[in-house]
Design a protein around this motif. Structure first.
Motif: not given
Length: 192
Positions: A121-133, A151-162
């Protein structure tokens, strides 16, 4: 440290209350004074009119609970609170208890609940997940070190808060559109 401040403020509060007594009571109840109901409006002073505002002469005009729109709102508010309470409680427990250490990923069960009931439901969930969760993690916010967040930890190793509050606001807007603005205004610290 706060106790001495409170003790210093009590005498000041007493002093203020001693010198600021209202001239008339804020409201009167009809069964305490039979004189109230027999007076006509022409002979009542302005101060007495203010004192009887909450009397039962015309309860429909003074009671919000008699208003069907207010009753409808309170019922819907109760429904929304009951709906979001489980995920709100879980999120607060995750963030504010010692259940998870900083940098620790959530268990599969908690992660599933957070993803399904918040992140989507996050307004920018697609941007937060990016390449994959890859996973959801709890850690300190990079700018506000006293705050823990998810934080969302992406499959590429990056992470971002929500923000879980942004997710809840968006959820309420989607599920309860006609009551969302009022609910958000009354139950969330800031809107976004």
């Amino acid at each position: 440290m706060s106790a001495p401040l409170i003790h210093r403020a009590v005498p000041l509060l007493r002093l203020c209350l001693r010198h600021h007594r209202p001239a008339a009571p804020l409201f009167t109840l009809p069964f305490f004074s039979s004189k109230e109901s027999s007076r006509s409006d022409e002979t009542v002073s302005h101060a007495d009119k203010n004192a009887t505002v909450l009397s039962s002469k015309d309860p429909a005009n003074h009671s919000r609970w008699d208003d069907p729109d207010f009753q409808k709102w309170k019922k819907r508010e109760e429904d929304i609170l009951r709906d979001i309470e489980p995920i709100t409680s879980l999120t607060k427990e995750i963030l504010h208890s010692d259940r998870y250490m900083d940098g620790e990923r959530l268990t599969a069960e908690d992660e599933k609940a957070v993803v399904e009931k918040l992140l989507i439901y996050h307004p920018h969930s697609e941007d937060k997940i990016g390449c994959g969760l890859d996973c959801i993690m709890v850690d300190r916010h990079p700018q506000f070190q006293n705050s823990r967040c998810l934080f969302v930890v992406r499959t590429d190793g990056g992470w971002i808060d929500f923000s879980y509050q942004k997710c809840l606001r968006a959820y309420v807007r989607v599920k309860y559109p006609s009551h969302a603005d009022r609910f958000i205004r009354e139950h969330f610290k800031r809107s976004s």
